[in-house]
Design a protein around this motif. Structure first.
Motif, PDB file in Angstrom:
ATOM      1  N   LEU A 104      23.317  10.697  11.798  1.00  0.00           N
ATOM      2  CA  LEU A 104      22.414   9.611  11.382  1.00  0.00           C
ATOM      3  C   LEU A 104      21.135   9.721  12.190  1.00  0.00           C
ATOM      4  CD1 LEU A 104      21.673   6.782  10.118  1.00  0.00           C
ATOM      5  CD2 LEU A 104      22.877   5.762  12.058  1.00  0.00           C
ATOM      6  N   ALA A 105      19.995   9.747  11.499  1.00  0.00           N
ATOM      7  CA  ALA A 105      18.701   9.793  12.193  1.00  0.00           C
ATOM      8  C   ALA A 105      18.147   8.377  12.304  1.00  0.00           C
ATOM      9  CB  ALA A 105      17.726  10.682  11.432  1.00  0.00           C
ATOM     10  N   GLY A 106      17.886   7.970  13.529  1.00  0.00           N
ATOM     11  CA  GLY A 106      17.295   6.650  13.731  1.00  0.00           C
ATOM     12  C   GLY A 106      16.201   6.750  14.770  1.00  0.00           C
ATOM     13  N   VAL A 107      15.229   7.610  14.509  1.00  0.00           N
ATOM     14  CA  VAL A 107      14.247   7.906  15.559  1.00  0.00           C
ATOM     15  C   VAL A 107      12.915   7.178  15.378  1.00  0.00           C
ATOM     16  CG1 VAL A 107      15.186  10.164  16.120  1.00  0.00           C
ATOM     17  CG2 VAL A 107      13.445   9.981  14.356  1.00  0.00           C
ATOM     18  N   GLY A 108      12.790   6.365  14.355  1.00  0.00           N
ATOM     19  CA  GLY A 108      11.536   5.641  14.207  1.00  0.00           C
ATOM     20  C   GLY A 108      11.133   5.518  12.747  1.00  0.00           C
ATOM     21  N   ARG A 109       9.995   4.896  12.527  1.00  0.00           N
ATOM     22  CA  ARG A 109       9.556   4.599  11.163  1.00  0.00           C
ATOM     23  C   ARG A 109       8.128   5.086  10.964  1.00  0.00           C
ATOM     24  NH1 ARG A 109      13.446   3.054   8.047  1.00  0.00           N
ATOM     25  NH2 ARG A 109      12.011   1.848   6.750  1.00  0.00           N
ATOM     26  N   LEU A 110       7.837   5.555   9.747  1.00  0.00           N
ATOM     27  CA  LEU A 110       6.481   5.977   9.398  1.00  0.00           C
ATOM     28  C   LEU A 110       5.951   5.076   8.285  1.00  0.00           C
ATOM     29  CD1 LEU A 110       6.842   9.863   9.133  1.00  0.00           C
ATOM     30  CD2 LEU A 110       5.738   8.542  10.947  1.00  0.00           C
ATOM     31  N   PRO A 111       4.702   4.639   8.393  1.00  0.00           N
ATOM     32  CA  PRO A 111       4.154   3.766   7.351  1.00  0.00           C
ATOM     33  C   PRO A 111       4.062   4.500   6.009  1.00  0.00           C
ATOM     34  CG  PRO A 111       2.744   3.821   9.298  1.00  0.00           C
ATOM     35  CD  PRO A 111       3.753   4.898   9.482  1.00  0.00           C
ATOM     36  N   ASN A 112       4.302   3.781   4.912  1.00  0.00           N
ATOM     37  CA  ASN A 112       4.201   4.356   3.561  1.00  0.00           C
ATOM     38  C   ASN A 112       2.766   4.252   3.053  1.00  0.00           C
ATOM     39  OD1 ASN A 112       6.939   4.935   3.128  1.00  0.00           O
ATOM     40  ND2 ASN A 112       7.356   2.829   2.502  1.00  0.00           N
ATOM     41  N   VAL A 113       2.036   5.332   3.161  1.00  0.00           N
ATOM     42  CA  VAL A 113       0.674   5.321   2.614  1.00  0.00           C
ATOM     43  C   VAL A 113       0.426   6.556   1.753  1.00  0.00           C
ATOM     44  CG1 VAL A 113      -0.353   3.912   4.442  1.00  0.00           C
ATOM     45  CG2 VAL A 113      -0.240   6.379   4.721  1.00  0.00           C
ATOM     46  N   GLU A 114       1.449   7.412   1.664  1.00  0.00           N
ATOM     47  CA  GLU A 114       1.245   8.680   0.954  1.00  0.00           C
ATOM     48  C   GLU A 114       1.088   8.422  -0.546  1.00  0.00           C
ATOM     49  OE1 GLU A 114       4.050   7.497   2.024  1.00  0.00           O
ATOM     50  OE2 GLU A 114       5.254   7.542   0.208  1.00  0.00           O
ATOM     51  N   GLY A 115       0.244   9.215  -1.168  1.00  0.00           N
ATOM     52  CA  GLY A 115       0.068   9.137  -2.621  1.00  0.00           C
ATOM     53  C   GLY A 115      -0.628   7.874  -3.093  1.00  0.00           C
ATOM     54  N   MET A 116      -1.302   7.174  -2.175  1.00  0.00           N
ATOM     55  CA  MET A 116      -1.950   5.922  -2.588  1.00  0.00           C
ATOM     56  C   MET A 116      -3.454   6.079  -2.764  1.00  0.00           C
ATOM     57  SD  MET A 116      -0.055   2.926  -0.511  1.00  0.00           S
ATOM     58  CE  MET A 116      -0.875   1.680  -1.513  1.00  0.00           C
ATOM     59  N   ASP A 117      -3.972   7.255  -2.465  1.00  0.00           N
ATOM     60  CA  ASP A 117      -5.421   7.510  -2.567  1.00  0.00           C
ATOM     61  C   ASP A 117      -6.239   6.416  -1.876  1.00  0.00           C
ATOM     62  OD1 ASP A 117      -4.942   9.868  -3.881  1.00  0.00           O
ATOM     63  OD2 ASP A 117      -5.095   8.990  -5.882  1.00  0.00           O
ATOM     64  N   LEU A 118      -5.848   6.120  -0.654  1.00  0.00           N
ATOM     65  CA  LEU A 118      -6.538   5.053   0.084  1.00  0.00           C
ATOM     66  C   LEU A 118      -8.025   5.362   0.223  1.00  0.00           C
ATOM     67  CD1 LEU A 118      -4.036   4.235   3.000  1.00  0.00           C
ATOM     68  CD2 LEU A 118      -4.381   3.006   0.850  1.00  0.00           C
ATOM     69  N   HIS A 119      -8.345   6.672   0.329  1.00  0.00           N
ATOM     70  CA  HIS A 119      -9.754   7.050   0.544  1.00  0.00           C
ATOM     71  C   HIS A 119     -10.627   6.616  -0.641  1.00  0.00           C
ATOM     72  CE1 HIS A 119      -7.915  10.315  -1.721  1.00  0.00           C
ATOM     73  NE2 HIS A 119      -9.125  10.628  -2.158  1.00  0.00           N
ATOM     74  N   LEU A 120     -10.032   6.559  -1.843  1.00  0.00           N
ATOM     75  CA  LEU A 120     -10.836   6.144  -3.003  1.00  0.00           C
ATOM     76  C   LEU A 120     -11.216   4.664  -2.926  1.00  0.00           C
ATOM     77  CD1 LEU A 120      -9.046   8.051  -5.922  1.00  0.00           C
ATOM     78  CD2 LEU A 120     -11.092   8.701  -4.622  1.00  0.00           C
ATOM     79  N   ALA A 121     -10.483   3.919  -2.099  1.00  0.00           N
ATOM     80  CA  ALA A 121     -10.805   2.501  -1.918  1.00  0.00           C
ATOM     81  C   ALA A 121     -11.506   2.263  -0.583  1.00  0.00           C
ATOM     82  CB  ALA A 121      -9.526   1.673  -1.979  1.00  0.00           C
ATOM     83  N   GLY A 122     -11.750   3.343   0.155  1.00  0.00           N
ATOM     84  CA  GLY A 122     -12.415   3.201   1.462  1.00  0.00           C
ATOM     85  C   GLY A 122     -11.516   2.554   2.504  1.00  0.00           C
ATOM     86  N   VAL A 123     -10.205   2.741   2.368  1.00  0.00           N
ATOM     87  CA  VAL A 123      -9.263   2.166   3.343  1.00  0.00           C
ATOM     88  C   VAL A 123      -8.888   3.248   4.358  1.00  0.00           C
ATOM     89  CG1 VAL A 123      -6.948   1.200   3.652  1.00  0.00           C
ATOM     90  CG2 VAL A 123      -8.356   0.476   1.707  1.00  0.00           C
ATOM     91  N   GLU A 124      -9.126   2.948   5.639  1.00  0.00           N
ATOM     92  CA  GLU A 124      -8.850   3.943   6.693  1.00  0.00           C
ATOM     93  C   GLU A 124      -7.444   3.772   7.261  1.00  0.00           C
ATOM     94  OE1 GLU A 124     -11.857   3.300   9.606  1.00  0.00           O
ATOM     95  OE2 GLU A 124     -13.475   3.910   8.243  1.00  0.00           O
TER      96      GLU A 124
END
Ligand SMILES: Cc1cc2nc3c(=O)[nH]c(=O)nc-3n(C[C@H](O)[C@H](O)[C@H](O)COP(=O)(O)OP(=O)(O)OC[C@H]3O[C@@H](n4cnc5c(N)ncnc54)[C@H](O)[C@@H]3O)c2cc1C
Length: 499
Positions: free
Chosen positions: A288-308
């Motif tokens: 079981l891997a329980g080493v931490g969490r990564l935010p879900n931002v992949e595939g959201m094209d944040l750059h097209l909305a100017g979100v850093e």
């Protein structure tokens, strides 16, 4: 691994992702578009709709997010059953008898969990959202501009949006890990059979809670942590008590231990580890891997909305939870370091106020408690001493061990303490750590006091029902009160009595 498909699962899916769901016709423009229907998204959507806003809620997977489906809810259901098994094995300690060889029915524990999860899913259901006047869209959301989101080909325009896309398990970079059926929180609750030998990588809250639960179910469990203690954010004595409790439970604790590789030999999984230059290899049935969490931002094209995003990959927000696009806010795991449901809830409330009204509520003003639901539980609120030291705030700490609390003695739950930090020469509560069987319940009293500016001395005047474990808090308050008794005041009182 195939997820079980029983009545409970069908009920849950009917609530959180009904088969055959058809997205509504979108409104011309929404006051608020909410991306992600975990705790943060649900609170934001319900809060905004309740105030009369036109709201769209987008979810690519399951309404309720991690908390309901693969996080807090299933883990706490399993922890309860695991605790019962531990108590049964310890029956003699309570003056009771149980069979010497307590038989664990793991499948029944998992079925109970699925039943309770299905029941709780009703309040998060898609039908409940639609009843609240929210347009629910199932599909993957991505930005196409600063005020438009695409959901699988449908465009939604917004005045304001909130990114509440949560997080996912971080994958440790260990050779061979990708070659096995790795367990994470996303699939462990689908198990129907207990892995006889389990290795847990990571001694954070998730790793600790599940390692203890699975060990109590009877899995021969090793927990490997590459640091000297578990729960590295917590105070050392709290983490030490947890290590001791694990050892008592028969969990094999490997601190300062790095997992270096995972291999399959003759059909068996072998894990290579190194602890302080000592190399070892153990055969296991599951990892079981329980080493931490990564935010879900992949595939959201944040750059097209100017979100850093930040260096750690989360959505960058200011103290008002605004992103670099002033129309777009974020809440919950997607932007917060503290990844808890109560934080997701609190940040979503701030977003509703700040996005829809001229609100200027600051996230830095929040007082956030959290708890790790091991046995004993470890709960914390406010500052740690090291943080107070860094801020140059002198601290006075009042500690009450649980073995001095009648209810803890009677319950056979004497391990732990209540530790309350106040600013020196005042009774202002700066923070507290509680290690106790119900620390998660007890921390709320301290949080209430902190939020309302109630000093520790005043908690001494609060009558606590007897016997309760929360009396430990009153004992700490009494100790704080006694310090007000300067020699001068003590002399004055003596004079008054003897006059
Ligand atoms: C095993 C475990 C136990 C936990 N126990 C506790 C606990 O006891 N107490 C506690 O306070 N916290 C606990 N947590 C943490 C808690 O689950 C999270 O902090 C909480 O769920 C965060 O809520 P959220 O709304 O920010 O994100 P999430 O719950 O992750 O929800 C985000 C949602 O957004 C959706 N999404 C993502 N990207 C997109 C996209 N592009 N388009 C559409 N939808 C998208 C996802 O599918 C998901 O449903 C636990 C976590 C785990 C893993």
């Amino acid at each position: 691994m195939n997820a079980p498909c029983d009545t409970f699962e069908r009920q849950r899916l009917a609530n959180v992702h009904p088969p055959g769901w058809r997205n509504p016709e979108p409104a011309a423009r929404y006051h608020l578009v909410v991306i992600g229907a975990g705790p943060a998204g649900l609170v934001a959507a319900k809060g905004a709709a309740g105030l009369g806003a036109r709201v769209a809620l987008i979810e690519r997977d399951l309404i309720g997010g991690d908390c309901l489906n693969v996080g807090c809810v299933p883990s706490k259901a399993l922890i309860r059953t695991a605790r019962l098994y531990a108590e049964m094995r310890n029956a003699a300690h309570y003056g009771a008898r149980a069979p010497d060889d307590v038989q664990v029915d793991f499948a029944a524990a998992m079925a109970r969990m699925r039943q309770l999860r299905a029941r709780i899913s009703r309040s998060d259901s898609i039908a409940a959202m639609a009843d609240a006047g929210i347009d629910v869209f199932l599909g993957h959301a991505r930005f196409v501009s600063g005020d438009t989101v695409d959901v699988d080909g449908t465009r939604l325009r917004f005045d304001k949006a909130v990114i509440a896309t949560g997080s996912r398990p971080d994958m440790p970079d260990i050779p061979g890990l990708g070659e096995i059926d790795l367990l994470t929180n996303e699939n462990i609750f689908d198990l129907t059979e207990l892995p006889p030998r389990l290795l847990v990588i990571g001694g954070g809250p998730l790793g600790c809670e599940l390692a203890q639960a699975f060990s109590r179910f009877g899995a021969s469990t090793i927990i490997a942590q590459d640091m000297p203690l578990f729960l590295p954010k917590e105070e050392r004595d709290a983490a030490q008590l947890l290590s001791d409790a694990f050892a008592r439970d028969g969990l094999e604790v490997r601190l300062n231990t790095k997992v270096t590789a995972v291999r399959v030999e003759n059909g068996e999984k072998i894990v290579d580890m190194v602890s302080d230059d000592h190399h070892s290899s153990v055969p296991v049935d599951a990892v079981l891997a329980g080493v931490g969490r990564l935010p879900n931002v992949e595939g959201m094209d944040l750059h097209l909305a100017g979100v850093e995003t930040t260096d750690s990959g989360g959505v960058r927000v200011d103290d008002f939870l605004r992103t670099s696009n002033r129309r777009i806010y974020a809440a919950g795991d997607a932007c917060m370091d503290y990844k808890f449901t109560d934080v997701a809830d609190a940040t979503a409330r701030i977003v509703v106020r700040n996005a829809l009204f001229p609100g200027r509520q600051r996230v830095s003003a929040l007082t956030i408690p959290w708890c790790t639901y091991t046995d004993p539980e470890i709960a914390h609120v406010g500052l740690y001493v090291r943080q107070a030291n860094e801020l140059g705030i002198p601290v006075r700490t009042f500690t009450v061990p649980m073995h001095e609390v009648d209810r803890a003695i009677l319950d056979g739950e004497q391990i732990g303490f209540v530790k309350i930090h106040v600013a020196q020469r005042s009774d202002k509560i700066l923070g507290a750590t509680i290690v106790a069987s119900r620390a998660g319940e007890m921390i709320n009293e301290i949080t209430l006091a902190m939020v309302n500016g109630i000093g520790l001395n005043r908690l001494a005047n609060v009558i606590h029902a007897y016997p309760t474990q929360a009396e430990a808090i009153r004992k700490a308050a009494n100790a704080c009160n006694r310090e007000r008794l300067t020699p001068f005041i003590a002399g004055l009182l003596r004079w008054w009595i003897r006059r």
